[in-house]
Design a protein around this motif. Structure first.
Motif, mmCIF file in Angstrom:
data_model
loop_
_atom_site.group_PDB
_atom_site.id
_atom_site.type_symbol
_atom_site.label_atom_id
_atom_site.label_comp_id
_atom_site.label_asym_id
_atom_site.label_seq_id
_atom_site.Cartn_x
_atom_site.Cartn_y
_atom_site.Cartn_z
ATOM 1 N N GLU A 29 3.336 -18.230 -0.765
ATOM 2 C CA GLU A 29 4.111 -17.021 -0.476
ATOM 3 C C GLU A 29 3.219 -15.787 -0.341
ATOM 4 O O GLU A 29 3.461 -14.927 0.507
ATOM 5 C CB GLU A 29 5.159 -16.793 -1.568
ATOM 6 C CG GLU A 29 6.032 -15.594 -1.262
ATOM 7 C CD GLU A 29 7.108 -15.353 -2.309
ATOM 8 O OE1 GLU A 29 7.636 -14.242 -2.325
ATOM 9 O OE2 GLU A 29 7.408 -16.273 -3.089
ATOM 10 N N LEU A 30 2.189 -15.688 -1.163
ATOM 11 C CA LEU A 30 1.297 -14.534 -1.103
ATOM 12 C C LEU A 30 0.633 -14.423 0.270
ATOM 13 O O LEU A 30 0.601 -13.350 0.883
ATOM 14 C CB LEU A 30 0.243 -14.623 -2.203
ATOM 15 C CG LEU A 30 -0.726 -13.455 -2.295
ATOM 16 C CD1 LEU A 30 0.008 -12.160 -2.613
ATOM 17 C CD2 LEU A 30 -1.758 -13.739 -3.378
ATOM 18 N N ALA A 31 0.131 -15.540 0.771
ATOM 19 C CA ALA A 31 -0.524 -15.524 2.084
ATOM 20 C C ALA A 31 0.475 -15.233 3.203
ATOM 21 O O ALA A 31 0.163 -14.510 4.148
ATOM 22 C CB ALA A 31 -1.232 -16.853 2.328
ATOM 23 N N VAL A 32 1.667 -15.783 3.088
ATOM 24 C CA VAL A 32 2.697 -15.547 4.107
ATOM 25 C C VAL A 32 3.068 -14.067 4.144
ATOM 26 O O VAL A 32 3.147 -13.444 5.210
ATOM 27 C CB VAL A 32 3.949 -16.423 3.831
ATOM 28 C CG1 VAL A 32 5.113 -16.026 4.719
ATOM 29 C CG2 VAL A 32 3.603 -17.891 4.007
ATOM 30 N N ARG A 33 3.253 -13.478 2.977
ATOM 31 C CA ARG A 33 3.612 -12.056 2.911
ATOM 32 C C ARG A 33 2.456 -11.182 3.424
ATOM 33 O O ARG A 33 2.675 -10.202 4.131
ATOM 34 C CB ARG A 33 3.978 -11.663 1.492
ATOM 35 C CG ARG A 33 4.562 -10.254 1.439
ATOM 36 C CD ARG A 33 5.016 -9.875 0.076
ATOM 37 N NE ARG A 33 6.112 -10.743 -0.351
ATOM 38 C CZ ARG A 33 6.730 -10.604 -1.499
ATOM 39 N NH1 ARG A 33 6.378 -9.651 -2.343
ATOM 40 N NH2 ARG A 33 7.712 -11.414 -1.832
ATOM 41 N N ALA A 34 1.233 -11.548 3.081
ATOM 42 C CA ALA A 34 0.069 -10.783 3.552
ATOM 43 C C ALA A 34 0.013 -10.789 5.080
ATOM 44 O O ALA A 34 -0.259 -9.766 5.712
ATOM 45 C CB ALA A 34 -1.212 -11.352 2.960
ATOM 46 N N GLU A 35 0.287 -11.954 5.669
ATOM 47 C CA GLU A 35 0.260 -12.042 7.133
ATOM 48 C C GLU A 35 1.368 -11.198 7.747
ATOM 49 O O GLU A 35 1.173 -10.541 8.772
ATOM 50 C CB GLU A 35 0.375 -13.503 7.566
ATOM 51 C CG GLU A 35 -0.045 -13.734 8.989
ATOM 52 C CD GLU A 35 -1.427 -13.169 9.307
ATOM 53 O OE1 GLU A 35 -1.551 -12.510 10.366
ATOM 54 O OE2 GLU A 35 -2.375 -13.363 8.522
ATOM 55 N N LYS A 36 2.521 -11.171 7.105
ATOM 56 C CA LYS A 36 3.631 -10.323 7.571
ATOM 57 C C LYS A 36 3.216 -8.851 7.547
ATOM 58 O O LYS A 36 3.457 -8.096 8.497
ATOM 59 C CB LYS A 36 4.863 -10.556 6.680
ATOM 60 C CG LYS A 36 6.033 -9.659 6.993
ATOM 61 C CD LYS A 36 7.156 -9.873 5.993
ATOM 62 C CE LYS A 36 8.121 -8.704 6.091
ATOM 63 N NZ LYS A 36 8.848 -8.471 4.877
ATOM 64 N N TYR A 37 2.572 -8.437 6.448
ATOM 65 C CA TYR A 37 2.114 -7.043 6.340
ATOM 66 C C TYR A 37 1.052 -6.734 7.390
ATOM 67 O O TYR A 37 1.060 -5.657 7.996
ATOM 68 C CB TYR A 37 1.572 -6.753 4.948
ATOM 69 C CG TYR A 37 2.623 -6.734 3.864
ATOM 70 C CD1 TYR A 37 3.958 -6.443 4.127
ATOM 71 C CD2 TYR A 37 2.268 -6.997 2.554
ATOM 72 C CE1 TYR A 37 4.916 -6.426 3.126
ATOM 73 C CE2 TYR A 37 3.217 -6.978 1.537
ATOM 74 C CZ TYR A 37 4.538 -6.691 1.833
ATOM 75 O OH TYR A 37 5.473 -6.669 0.838
ATOM 76 N N ALA A 42 -0.283 -3.824 12.291
ATOM 77 C CA ALA A 42 -0.803 -3.835 13.659
ATOM 78 C C ALA A 42 0.198 -3.218 14.630
ATOM 79 O O ALA A 42 -0.178 -2.511 15.559
ATOM 80 C CB ALA A 42 -1.138 -5.261 14.082
ATOM 81 N N LYS A 43 1.490 -3.474 14.415
ATOM 82 C CA LYS A 43 2.541 -2.920 15.289
ATOM 83 C C LYS A 43 2.737 -1.436 15.049
ATOM 84 O O LYS A 43 3.043 -0.695 15.963
ATOM 85 C CB LYS A 43 3.879 -3.625 15.039
ATOM 86 C CG LYS A 43 3.994 -4.973 15.666
ATOM 87 C CD LYS A 43 5.413 -5.499 15.614
ATOM 88 C CE LYS A 43 5.919 -5.551 14.201
ATOM 89 N NZ LYS A 43 7.195 -6.223 14.031
ATOM 90 N N ASP A 44 2.613 -1.009 13.814
ATOM 91 C CA ASP A 44 2.967 0.355 13.426
ATOM 92 C C ASP A 44 1.762 1.288 13.399
ATOM 93 O O ASP A 44 1.672 2.145 12.538
ATOM 94 C CB ASP A 44 3.625 0.355 12.040
ATOM 95 C CG ASP A 44 4.970 -0.345 12.048
ATOM 96 O OD1 ASP A 44 5.505 -0.572 13.141
ATOM 97 O OD2 ASP A 44 5.456 -0.659 10.951
ATOM 98 N N ARG A 45 0.858 1.184 14.319
ATOM 99 C CA ARG A 45 -0.281 2.113 14.345
ATOM 100 C C ARG A 45 0.036 3.221 15.314
ATOM 101 O O ARG A 45 0.081 2.977 16.505
ATOM 102 C CB ARG A 45 -1.549 1.394 14.771
ATOM 103 C CG ARG A 45 -1.954 0.350 13.773
ATOM 104 C CD ARG A 45 -3.368 0.638 13.312
ATOM 105 N NE ARG A 45 -3.784 -0.405 12.416
ATOM 106 C CZ ARG A 45 -4.038 -0.198 11.130
ATOM 107 N NH1 ARG A 45 -3.944 0.983 10.626
ATOM 108 N NH2 ARG A 45 -4.407 -1.169 10.362
ATOM 109 N N PRO A 46 0.270 4.400 14.953
ATOM 110 C CA PRO A 46 0.474 4.892 13.593
ATOM 111 C C PRO A 46 1.838 4.443 13.073
ATOM 112 O O PRO A 46 2.736 4.170 13.852
ATOM 113 C CB PRO A 46 0.396 6.400 13.722
ATOM 114 C CG PRO A 46 0.801 6.681 15.120
ATOM 115 C CD PRO A 46 0.384 5.472 15.935
ATOM 116 N N PRO A 47 2.000 4.385 11.739
ATOM 117 C CA PRO A 47 3.271 3.938 11.151
ATOM 118 C C PRO A 47 4.426 4.827 11.585
ATOM 119 O O PRO A 47 4.256 6.004 11.849
ATOM 120 C CB PRO A 47 3.044 4.063 9.649
ATOM 121 C CG PRO A 47 1.591 4.242 9.464
ATOM 122 C CD PRO A 47 1.015 4.741 10.744
#
Length: 142
Positions: A29-37, A42-47
């Motif tokens: 789950e930690l790796a899956v969540r990290a990849e989601k973040y 990457a999409k929200d540059r800038p947020p």
């Protein structure tokens, strides 16, 4: 017929149940969540505040056993020794190794000792391991 008492041995029936239940979840789950973040960043540059923005601007995967990802320098000694035992011809140029490439004398000495003990790397050895290596480990343990 043997009169010696049978020895106990560790097996699947007598091992601690917590050991049997242990998981190595690099992709948990930690790796899956990290990849989601990472994807979200990457999409929200800038947020785009306020809903989808994250309170950080990068993700560091500290759970995968890769200390270089955390800017820890690699352990040079082992890498340099490995390079010399893989390519022993380099040992003929100790002056270049030390003067230009940053090798230390203890690296060169270790590579020479290993090559003297095992003769070459990458080939098969006794099933218990190369005698010189086994003796070195035994001396360390003593």
């Amino acid at each position: 017929m043997s009169t010696s008492k049978p020895r106990r041995s560790l097996n699947i029936n007598n091992i601690n149940p917590n050991v049997k239940a242990a998981k190595y979840a690099v992709r948990g789950e930690l790796a899956v969540r990290a990849e989601k973040y990472r994807s979200q960043l990457a999409k929200d540059r800038p947020p785009t505040p306020p809903d989808d923005s994250l309170p950080f601007d990068s993700v560091i995967s500290a759970n995968i056993g890769n200390p270089q990802q955390l800017d820890q320098k690699p352990i040079t000694f082992f890498r340099q020794v490995a390079s010399l035992v893989e390519n022993p011809d380099l040992l003929q140029h100790g002056d270049v190794l030390i003067g230009s490439l940053g090798y230390k004398q203890d690296v060169i000495d270790r590579a020479r000792r290993l090559l003297n003990d095992v003769k070459s790397v990458g080939a098969y050895s006794q099933s218990q391991g190369a005698p010189g290596i086994r003796q070195s480990v035994a001396r360390f343990i003593e």
